[in-house]
Design an enzyme around this catalytic site. Structure first.
Site, PDB file in Angstrom:
ATOM      1  CB  CYS A 271       9.354  -8.832   3.455  1.00  0.00           C
ATOM      2  SG  CYS A 271       7.949  -8.856   4.587  1.00  0.00           S
ATOM      3  CG  HIS A 298       2.670 -10.333   5.752  1.00  0.00           C
ATOM      4  ND1 HIS A 298       3.292 -11.360   6.426  1.00  0.00           N
ATOM      5  CD2 HIS A 298       3.667  -9.547   5.271  1.00  0.00           C
ATOM      6  CE1 HIS A 298       4.597 -11.205   6.348  1.00  0.00           C
ATOM      7  NE2 HIS A 298       4.854 -10.118   5.654  1.00  0.00           N
TER       8      HIS A 298
END
Length: 460
Positions: A271, A298
């Site tokens: 991602c 994150h």
């Protein structure tokens, strides 16, 4: 507008958007917001009164399967000064697509989701929402291990029906216990219980030539993923994790042209790699990237512990909900697999933070030439609207946005223009990304390409 949008999609397999934002299966408010967005970033007005005539004209044409941006067509017509009718202008822009009537193959492409976790369920939602008339990607089955609960099938259906981050499923879901099938908006999804990839005969379920999307991350090299290809009814495998060895790691919009028809196993990278690589490509193409550091902030993932417990990784054993956790990331190095010209130019590290979704990449870059804040932001805004990276790069121009504002964003990364810093030949860019949904959309784009259901985009 809504019936016209639906008719184009179901009957002609035509996907309509407004400056890249899908308007299929959207509410009145969502369609209005998609029009208002263009005012925020492009200093121009666009209303439904402008796009409605475009939809009317399109519905009267014998269209081939394609993706049509009615926002750009409407704006192009208004600014062209043309004396033509809306219909004649659109026919000119579409060319043969306006009269060929060659729709996609009626059978579509069978898809199997191997694993039904965060990415697997979001992929299911995307595939179901875009099922159309069955001429595109058709979700046929999910493969999972048998759970310990007696009502395993209902638990799987409920996880698809409700999501704490992304909200409720849009539509209806029911379960056929006898045949182990989940029905989602009329789409029959066979639930297959298996403990290994090579133990399934998909043809028993009427599945043929399927692409298996492996969402487990258990097997990440060619040898492990090749087990899927040993099954009857499987043609290709797409991994939703960084691939190891010689596997092609594809970031759609950047190096998807590297996919060859004979490739049977493809990786969709990570991602974070998907979020930063398109922005880095745009910057490198215009200014040149000499060197840089990527810091990712994150959201925690299922790999971490809710409370302190044993973990094979450093620091990740500490409570994800209570701590910021410094950890490693291979995203900076992985960029070079999709963008070889940046090999050896980037370093990277990561901090896991106590939020369930949406992450932030901070790109601290040394450029090959000087620029200004206004120039750089204008370039990135235009990239998000008019370039070949418009599906990957989004742009926001608000000083009030926070991470939760980007839940459900279908772009790979969103440039926060108010946070951009420029000093001569150095810049700092803040790029938000929905590390679940935005990434799943990138996976779906690769899936469409390798299945042969990627259609022309108008305007180009």
């Amino acid at each position: 507008m809504i019936p016209l949008i639906g008719r184009l999609y179901r009957d002609k397999n035509v996907v309509t958007t407004v400056y890249g934002r899908s308007i299929i299966n959207r509410s009145v408010i969502e369609i209005l917001k998609s029009h208002k967005f263009i005012r925020q970033v492009n200093d121009s007005e666009l209303t439904v009164r402008d796009t409605f005539p475009v939809l009317q004209a399109l519905n009267g044409m014998d269209l081939a399967s394609c993706r049509i941006d009615i926002g750009k067509l409407a704006n192009g017509y208004m600014t062209s000064g043309s004396q033509q009718s809306v219909s004649d202008y659109i026919k000119q822009e579409l060319g043969e697509l306006a009269t060929s009537g060659q729709s996609a193959k009626a059978t579509g492409q069978d898809v199997v989701l191997y694993g039904f976790g965060r990415i697997g369920r979001l992929m299911a939602r995307i595939l179901i929402e875009r099922a159309g008339g069955g001429a595109g990607l058709n979700l046929k089955a999910i493969v999972v291990r048998k759970g310990k609960a007696d009502n395993d099938l209902h638990k799987r259906a409920n996880l698809l029906r409700r999501d704490s981050v992304h909200g409720s499923f849009r539509g209806t879901i029911s379960v056929d216990d006898d045949n182990e099938i989940i029905y989602a908006n009329g789409v029959a999804i066979q639930v297959i219980y298996a403990s290994s990839p090579d133990s399934i005969d998909y043809t028993r379920y009427g599945i043929k030539n399927a692409i298996v999307v492996d969402n487990t991350g258990v097997w990440r090299d060619e040898a492990g993923l090749s087990q899927h290809l040993e099954c009857q009814g499987v043609s290709k495998v797409l991994l939703t994790a960084p691939g190891k060895g010689d596997l092609k790691n594809i970031v759609y919009g950047v190096n998807n042209r590297d996919i060859d028809p004979e490739d049977r196993i493809i990786s969709a990278a990570s991602c974070t790699t998907n979020a930063i690589t398109p922005v880095l490509k745009a910057i490198h193409d215009q200014y040149g990237v000499v060197s840089g550091h990527v810091e990712t902030v994150h959201s925690y993932t299922n790999d971490q512990n809710l409370i302190d417990n044993y973990h094979k990784g450093s620091r990740r054993g500490r409570s994800a909900a209570l701590n910021m956790v410094i950890t490693e990331t291979g995203a900076a190095k992985a960029v070079a697999k999709a963008l070889p010209e940046l090999k050896g130019k980037l370093t990277g590290s990561a901090i896991r933070v106590p939020t369930p979704n949406v992450s932030l990449a901070i790109l601290n870059l040394n450029l090959g030439q000087t620029t200004t804040l206004a120039e750089l932001n204008t370039y990135l805004r235009d990239t998000s609207l008019y370039s070949s990276l418009q599906k990957q790069v989004d742009f926001v121009n608000s000083s009030e946005v926070v991470s939760s504002d980007f839940v459900g964003n279908h772009k790979a990364g969103i440039v926060d223009s108010k946070a951009t810093i420029v000093e001569g030949d150095r810049c700092v860019l803040y790029v938000w990304y929905d590390n679940e949904y935005g990434y799943s959309c990138q996976v779906n784009r690769i899936l469409r390409q390798i299945s042969g259901v990627n259609y022309p985009i108008v305007p180009a």
